[in-house]
Design a protein around this motif. Structure first.
Motif, PDB file in Angstrom:
ATOM      1  N   ALA A  65      -2.650  36.742  46.417  1.00 14.47           N
ATOM      2  CA  ALA A  65      -3.771  37.688  46.462  1.00 14.47           C
ATOM      3  C   ALA A  65      -3.280  39.118  46.597  1.00 14.47           C
ATOM      4  N   GLY A  66      -2.146  39.309  47.284  1.00 20.57           N
ATOM      5  CA  GLY A  66      -1.617  40.657  47.454  1.00 20.57           C
ATOM      6  C   GLY A  66      -1.275  41.336  46.150  1.00 20.57           C
ATOM      7  N   LEU A  67      -0.913  40.561  45.137  1.00 21.01           N
ATOM      8  CA  LEU A  67      -0.599  41.156  43.839  1.00 21.01           C
ATOM      9  C   LEU A  67      -1.818  41.815  43.210  1.00 21.01           C
ATOM     10  N   LEU A  68      -3.018  41.394  43.624  1.00 27.76           N
ATOM     11  CA  LEU A  68      -4.257  41.967  43.100  1.00 27.76           C
ATOM     12  C   LEU A  68      -4.871  42.972  44.071  1.00 27.76           C
ATOM     13  N   GLY A  69      -4.113  43.313  45.110  1.00 26.21           N
ATOM     14  CA  GLY A  69      -4.639  44.272  46.087  1.00 26.21           C
ATOM     15  C   GLY A  69      -5.684  43.670  46.994  1.00 26.21           C
ATOM     16  N   ALA A  70      -5.639  42.351  47.193  1.00 25.57           N
ATOM     17  CA  ALA A  70      -6.625  41.666  48.025  1.00 25.57           C
ATOM     18  C   ALA A  70      -5.897  40.861  49.092  1.00 25.57           C
ATOM     19  N   GLU A  71      -6.638  40.031  49.790  1.00 26.44           N
ATOM     20  CA  GLU A  71      -6.069  39.154  50.799  1.00 26.44           C
ATOM     21  C   GLU A  71      -6.882  37.874  50.861  1.00 26.44           C
ATOM     22  N   GLY A  72      -6.254  36.815  51.393  1.00 22.05           N
ATOM     23  CA  GLY A  72      -6.982  35.564  51.546  1.00 22.05           C
ATOM     24  C   GLY A  72      -8.039  35.693  52.616  1.00 22.05           C
ATOM     25  N   LEU A  73      -9.286  35.375  52.285  1.00 24.56           N
ATOM     26  CA  LEU A  73     -10.404  35.579  53.204  1.00 24.56           C
ATOM     27  C   LEU A  73     -10.922  34.279  53.802  1.00 24.56           C
ATOM     28  N   GLY A  74     -10.338  33.133  53.418  1.00 22.87           N
ATOM     29  CA  GLY A  74     -10.805  31.861  53.947  1.00 22.87           C
ATOM     30  C   GLY A  74     -12.041  31.317  53.270  1.00 22.87           C
ATOM     31  N   ALA A  75     -12.624  32.103  52.380  1.00 26.85           N
ATOM     32  CA  ALA A  75     -13.823  31.680  51.643  1.00 26.85           C
ATOM     33  C   ALA A  75     -14.027  32.642  50.479  1.00 26.85           C
TER      34      ALA A  75
END
Length: 702
Positions: A551-561
């Motif tokens: 997810a970090g490659l897309l500028g995001a993070e794992g949110l659990g949902a």
């Protein structure tokens, strides 16, 4: 019908172009007013318990909206800062429309234990109209931002919706700036000429104008989500390029058979236009599944996106023929190639998949199922500010609170409304569920219990608490609301209505595909392969955004949902897009079969003549979706990645391998229909292909 459209467009091309020009002005003028009307109230579902309880609270004890300011980055006990904050609090209290602003230094829980942050909540008066509320919000927020401290962030409530709307507008502009030049460059490579390359962009701009205008029109009667701008714009842009690409490639091909430009346009609309018409209707039908859900968000998204698809389709069937009639004489015909050279790669691919059909199915299907595996553990949530890019004010406020305050600070509680007729024992039983319960009485005798859940406002603990309250209350007049209750009701709504939505969409798709092909087996085969590719794409989205892989490659993070908006929109839109490429290929296979009567040659010739269009269209659509993933807003990243993967998987694995393999496996039975249905198709099925000059048979090799 298509012939009439073609004649009208070619007879008065300047009039058609003028009308579309006026439409563009209206879309980019009036239509952009929708940016000021965007809402973030996605999880509201009319008729649910959580909505009923919220409406009861609003009637019984009207309360105004609230926002919060956070001051951080220095010791908040500093006398100068304390005096500065005191003056700001006094000024905000004096703003007309503000109901309350507590002193953060004397109110428990508003100053961080580490002494380096404080929260200033601002509550507005109830009953303010929209204009008064906006003036109050702007005045209060501007005054808080004037506090002289390293970090001052203001957000929450209606202000969050405003900030999201502004961010949505910025993201759309940036995505257009990024995607349009790249799309133009690729179109120049595909067509080899500026005039041909510009025409799809003209159609695409018409699609964007249509997106804005459709959303503005729907905003007059319903809420429009902040997600709607990016989703409708990316789809309007992508589909417009797809349809124009198909039409232009067919026009260049028809120009080889006639020097009469108008005749070439008519033949193009009769053949490729039929595919565009069915494709547009198929995508629109796929989106009608969203209308089955009572959610205002899903219904408005379904209507708005379907409207944009129809506008793209109409632009391709009217504006593009007018442009071709006026300027098409300067577009060079497709180059003549030696027999067997045209589409040679795709013909070889079709022969390989047809010859090795069992092996292709044995490899491709398990691979797609493995990609789809994470889907079994998919969760949805309303989400919090972590979904926003790190440079947005709401996200910075959230991160500051998380850094300096105890867990649960600012988390909206589970709100329980106990009506006057309820047994007092029910109140006692609910209070016993958690020690963190606040009680207040409402005018009229009702009681409100506010239970602070551990963790996030819509996390597993909070939703579990909602379910326990509803279990304990029995048949008493007790209702639960708040973010967690809304999420539980939204999930229940999806589970209850999803089967009906699926039946509605599949029935509509079956009818359209039968009308297009005259077969009852092809619609079933198409739906099966489409669902397989869609499950694979959605499984990867779960793996990335829910589980946090890459997810970090897309500028995001794992949110659990996943965001509760993403799965239904990905399914509805991607299903329709997959039908696009299926129709492109089936149209050519059908033409080849009618021309030669050879089922094996039809498979090869269909992919030979459509493979380049499908590949180029998928690449261009993927570029458009990827451009909209640059904004960093997690729900849009999820939708963008899901649609990008769905398009690429469908255009490669499904259309290039599974389609020829399954068509070869079915053989002549692929086009079978019972005699009564065959008569119905012969009478009512749309068939407007122009007669083609006979082409030499090409041995299929299958």
């Amino acid at each position: 019908m298509l012939s009439a459209l073609a004649r009208a467009a070619t007879r008065r091309p300047l009039t058609v172009m003028l009308l579309w020009g006026l439409f563009l002005l209206l879309g980019f003028g009036l239509g952009t007013g929708v940016f000021a009307r965007l809402s973030d109230n996605v999880p509201e579902v009319p008729g649910t318990e959580s909505q009923s309880a919220a409406e009861y609270l609003e009637r019984a004890d009207p309360a105004g909206e609230s926002i919060s300011g956070v001051v951080a980055g220095t010791a908040v006990a500093d006398p100068e800062l304390r005096a500065e904050v005191g003056r700001a609090v006094a000024d905000v209290r004096a703003v007309e429309g503000v109901a309350a602003v507590p002193d953060p230094y004397t109110t428990r829980g508003l100053t961080a234990e580490d002494g380096r942050a404080l929260i200033i909540p601002v509550t507005l008066k109830g009953g303010l109209d929209d204009d008064a509320q906006e003036r109050t919000l702007d005045a209060a927020a501007d005054r808080l931002r004037e506090i002289d401290a390293p970090d001052v962030h203001v957000s929450g409530g209606p202000l969050l919706g405003q900030q999201l709307g502004e961010r949505a507008q910025e993201d759309v502009k940036f995505a257009e700036i990024v995607s349009l030049p790249v799309v133009l460059a690729l179109l120049l490579v595909v067509f080899g000429g500026l005039r041909s390359a510009l025409m799809p962009l003209v159609i695409a701009i018409s699609g964007i104008a249509g997106a804005f205008l459709a959303l503005f029109a729907f905003s007059e009667v319903t809420d429009i989500s902040v997600y709607a701008i990016q989703v409708t714009t990316m789809l309007g842009l992508g589909l417009a390029v797809d349809y124009a690409l198909l039409m232009l490639m067919r026009f260049k091909e028809e120009r080889r058979h006639t020097e009469d430009v108008v005749e070439a346009v008519h033949r193009t609309v009769g053949a490729a236009g039929r595919t565009v018409l069915f494709s547009g209707l198929t995508v629109a039908v796929s989106l009608t599944g969203l209308l089955v859900f009572p959610s205002v968000f899903l219904r408005s998204m379904g209507l708005a996106v379907a409207a944009v698809v129809v506008i793209d389709m109409l632009a391709a069937l009217t504006l593009l023929p007018a442009l071709l009639a006026r300027f098409g004489g300067r577009i060079a015909p497709a180059k003549e190639r030696p027999e067997g050279e045209e589409g040679r790669f795709f013909a070889r691919l079709a022969r390989f998949a047809a010859r090795r059909r069992i092996a292709v199915l044995a490899v491709a299907v398990p691979v797609l199922l493995v990609l789809a595996f994470p889907l079994a553990g998919m969760k949805i949530a309303i989400g919090d500010a972590r979904q926003l890019p790190t440079d947005t004010e709401a996200r910075q406020l959230h991160d500051t609170v998380i850094e300096h305050f105890p867990p649960g600070t600012g988390v909206t509680p589970v709100t329980v409304v106990v009506r006057p007729s309820a047994d007092p024992a029910a109140t006692d039983a609910i209070r016993a569920l958690s020690p963190n319960t606040a009680v207040r009485e409402l005018p009229g005798g009702a009681t409100v219990l506010q239970i602070q859940p551990p963790g996030e406002a819509d996390g597993d603990e909070a939703t579990g608490l909602v379910e326990r309250v509803r279990e304990v209350r029995g048949d008493e007049a007790v209702e639960v609301t708040g973010p967690a209750a809304r999420l539980v009701d939204f999930r229940d709504m999806l589970a209850e209505r999803a089967p009906w939505a699926a039946v509605t969409v599949l029935a509509g798709i079956f009818v359209l595909l039968f009308a297009f092909t005259g077969s009852v087996l092809l619609p079933l085969r198409t739906v099966a392969t489409t669902l397989l590719s869609l499950a694979a794409a959605l499984g990867v989205v779960v793996w990335v955004f829910q589980d946090g892989h890459l997810a970090g490659l897309l500028g995001a993070e794992g949110l659990g949902a996943l965001s509760l908006t993403a799965p239904p929109l990905i399914v509805a839109i991607a299903f329709g897009l997959a039908m696009d490429y299926e129709l492109f290929i089936l149209a050519r296979m059908r033409e080849a079969r009618q021309r030669t009567g050879d089922d094996g040659e039809a498979v090869v010739d269909g992919l030979r003549r459509s493979g380049r269009v499908v590949t180029c269209a998928a690449l261009l659509l993927a570029i458009v979706f990827a451009a909209f993933m640059t904004g960093g807003f997690s729900p849009i990243l999820q939708i963008g990645l899901g649609l990008t993967l769905a398009v690429l998987i469908d255009a490669t694995v499904v259309q290039m391998l599974l389609v020829p393999a399954t068509m070869s496996l079915l053989g002549r039975h692929a086009w079978w229909a019972p005699a009564p249905l065959r008569k119905v198709h012969d009478r009512f099925g749309l068939s407007e292909e122009p007669e083609e000059a006979p082409r030499p048979r090409v041995p299929s090799g299958v």
